[in-house]
Design a protein around this motif. Structure first.
Motif, short mmCIF file in Angstrom:
data_model
loop_
_atom_site.label_atom_id
_atom_site.label_comp_id
_atom_site.label_asym_id
_atom_site.label_seq_id
_atom_site.Cartn_x
_atom_site.Cartn_y
_atom_site.Cartn_z
N LEU A 195 76.27 59.28 46.21
CA LEU A 195 76.04 60.62 45.68
C LEU A 195 75.05 60.59 44.52
N PRO A 196 74.24 61.63 44.38
CA PRO A 196 73.28 61.71 43.26
C PRO A 196 73.99 62.18 42.00
N LEU A 197 74.45 61.23 41.20
CA LEU A 197 75.24 61.53 40.02
C LEU A 197 74.48 61.20 38.74
N ASP A 198 74.86 61.86 37.67
CA ASP A 198 74.34 61.56 36.34
C ASP A 198 75.42 60.98 35.43
N HIS A 199 76.63 61.50 35.54
CA HIS A 199 77.75 61.06 34.70
C HIS A 199 78.95 60.73 35.56
N VAL A 200 79.76 59.79 35.08
CA VAL A 200 81.09 59.56 35.63
C VAL A 200 82.07 59.71 34.47
N LYS A 201 83.06 60.60 34.66
CA LYS A 201 84.02 60.89 33.60
C LYS A 201 85.36 60.28 33.99
N LEU A 202 85.76 59.26 33.25
CA LEU A 202 87.01 58.55 33.52
C LEU A 202 88.18 59.36 33.00
N ASP A 203 89.16 59.59 33.85
CA ASP A 203 90.30 60.40 33.48
C ASP A 203 91.15 59.73 32.40
N GLY A 204 91.64 60.53 31.43
CA GLY A 204 92.41 59.99 30.33
C GLY A 204 93.72 59.37 30.76
N VAL A 205 94.40 59.97 31.73
CA VAL A 205 95.65 59.41 32.23
C VAL A 205 95.38 58.06 32.88
N PHE A 206 94.31 58.00 33.67
CA PHE A 206 93.91 56.74 34.30
C PHE A 206 93.62 55.67 33.25
N LEU A 207 92.90 56.05 32.20
CA LEU A 207 92.56 55.08 31.16
C LEU A 207 93.81 54.54 30.47
N ARG A 208 94.71 55.42 30.09
CA ARG A 208 95.92 54.98 29.38
C ARG A 208 96.82 54.13 30.27
N ALA A 209 96.88 54.47 31.56
CA ALA A 209 97.71 53.69 32.48
C ALA A 209 97.10 52.34 32.78
N THR A 210 95.78 52.29 32.84
CA THR A 210 95.09 51.07 33.24
C THR A 210 94.94 50.08 32.09
N MET A 211 94.75 50.61 30.88
CA MET A 211 94.42 49.75 29.75
C MET A 211 95.66 49.23 29.02
N ARG A 212 96.71 48.96 29.76
CA ARG A 212 97.94 48.42 29.15
C ARG A 212 97.89 46.91 28.98
N ASP A 213 96.97 46.26 29.67
CA ASP A 213 96.87 44.81 29.57
C ASP A 213 95.42 44.40 29.79
N LEU A 214 95.16 43.12 29.68
CA LEU A 214 93.79 42.62 29.79
C LEU A 214 93.22 42.84 31.19
N GLU A 215 94.07 42.70 32.21
CA GLU A 215 93.60 42.92 33.58
C GLU A 215 93.15 44.37 33.77
N GLY A 216 93.93 45.30 33.23
CA GLY A 216 93.56 46.70 33.34
C GLY A 216 92.28 47.02 32.59
N GLU A 217 92.14 46.44 31.41
CA GLU A 217 90.91 46.65 30.65
C GLU A 217 89.71 46.09 31.39
N ALA A 218 89.91 44.99 32.10
CA ALA A 218 88.82 44.41 32.89
C ALA A 218 88.38 45.36 34.00
N VAL A 219 89.33 46.11 34.56
CA VAL A 219 88.99 47.10 35.60
C VAL A 219 88.10 48.18 35.01
N VAL A 220 88.48 48.71 33.85
CA VAL A 220 87.69 49.76 33.21
C VAL A 220 86.29 49.23 32.88
N ALA A 221 86.23 48.03 32.34
CA ALA A 221 84.93 47.44 32.01
C ALA A 221 84.07 47.26 33.25
N ALA A 222 84.68 46.88 34.37
CA ALA A 222 83.93 46.69 35.61
C ALA A 222 83.38 48.02 36.13
N ILE A 223 84.17 49.08 36.04
CA ILE A 223 83.69 50.40 36.46
C ILE A 223 82.51 50.83 35.60
#
Length: 296
Positions: free
Chosen positions: A188-216
């Motif tokens: 898709l022709p996109l300019d921004h990707v907005k990461l959902d706050g609930v997704f961020l808080r659920a994912t960033m509970r540990d180092l593995e989750g933070e690695a997912v966010v960093a990879a995205i």
């Protein structure tokens, strides 16, 4: 704009339908605006438009409260059109007020749902709204949920390209809330990707989750996309998302949605009204710098 369903066991209050009809003319249907903060320098390169209904007895109602009433009354399309029209008009006001100054008003983001996107007349409607407004390219952005884009018809990439040809920026929002794919960044022709706050808080509970966010964030940057952390509600989360590669953030830790008069102060670089911002009790140097740069 998405039309939420009424909560189970709580049908919409149809006694409010006449007042909602009147809201289009009596000024009680309004837009509030929430700043998007650049995490590098504290500037405000974008704002999000949020509809509000100032009911005389119920107070300020958000879309989750009044859109089920609109749906029951057959007013959803009318609300959608009102939001688009008023947002474009307000963006034009910002640019007119900034004329003759070095200030570049922030891009105004408008949420669009899948039902609007599926309309054959949607691009023509946007073209008609922008025609004659004398807005520079990029002044308006349209954001679509990950789910709506994921379920959209095959013609959607071409439709989004047509919107971009009109000078409209495109974002996928609520990213991480649906079973989408990172292939969306390529398809898709996109300019921004907005990461959902609930997704961020659920994912960033540990180092593995933070690695997912960093990879995205890393993959988005490789596609030259701006990464925005949405729903940022603590200073700690703000600091972590910038460390993991997010470029910008939106959330109450910076500023909640504010009325149009205060939004204009922010849009014209005159700072954030103090009454809308309460700094966290514990604020580190980076948080203080963002506040200082944004004029808080």
């Amino acid at each position: 704009m998405t039309a939420p369903s009424a909560a189970a066991g709580s049908p919409p209050d149809l006694t409010l339908v006449p007042a909602l009809y009147a809201a289009f003319d009596d000024g009680s249907l309004r837009l509030h605006f929430q700043p998007e903060v650049d995490l590098r320098n504290g500037s405000v390169p974008g704002m999000e438009a949020h509809p509000r209904w100032q009911h005389p007895e119920r107070g300020v109602l958000g879309p989750a409260e009044f859109m089920p009433i609109a749906a029951a009354a057959g007013l959803v399309h009318q609300v959608d059109q009102w939001v688009l029209r008023m947002a474009v008009t307000e963006a034009r006001t910002w640019h007119r007020m900034a004329a003759g100054t070095p200030i570049r008003p922030p891009r105004l983001w408008i949420n669009v749902d899948g039902r609007q996107l599926a309309s054959p007349a949607f691009v023509a409607e946007i073209d008609r709204l922008l025609s004659g407004r004398l807005l520079p390219a990029g002044a308006i952005g349209l954001e679509f949920s990950e789910r709506d884009l994921g379920l959209a018809a095959p013609v959607v990439p071409r439709l989004l390209e047509r919107l971009r040809a009109l000078g409209v920026a495109i974002a996928v929002e609520s990213f991480g809330t649906w079973f989408g794919s990172l292939a969306m960044f390529d398809l898709l022709p996109l300019d921004h990707v907005k990461l959902d706050g609930v997704f961020l808080r659920a994912t960033m509970r540990d180092l593995e989750g933070e690695a997912v966010v960093a990879a995205i964030a890393r993959l988005a940057h490789q596609r030259r996309l701006t990464v925005v952390a949405d729903g940022v509600d603590t200073a700690r989360l703000a600091i972590r998302v910038v460390d993991l590669g997010c470029d910008r953030a939106i959330g109450p830790v910076f500023c909640p949605p504010v009325p149009v008069e205060d939004a204009r102060l922010i849009a014209l670089g005159r700072g954030r009204p103090d009454r809308w911002y309460k700094p966290p009790a514990r604020t580190d140097d980076r948080m203080r710098e963002w506040v200082r740069a944004a004029g808080g």
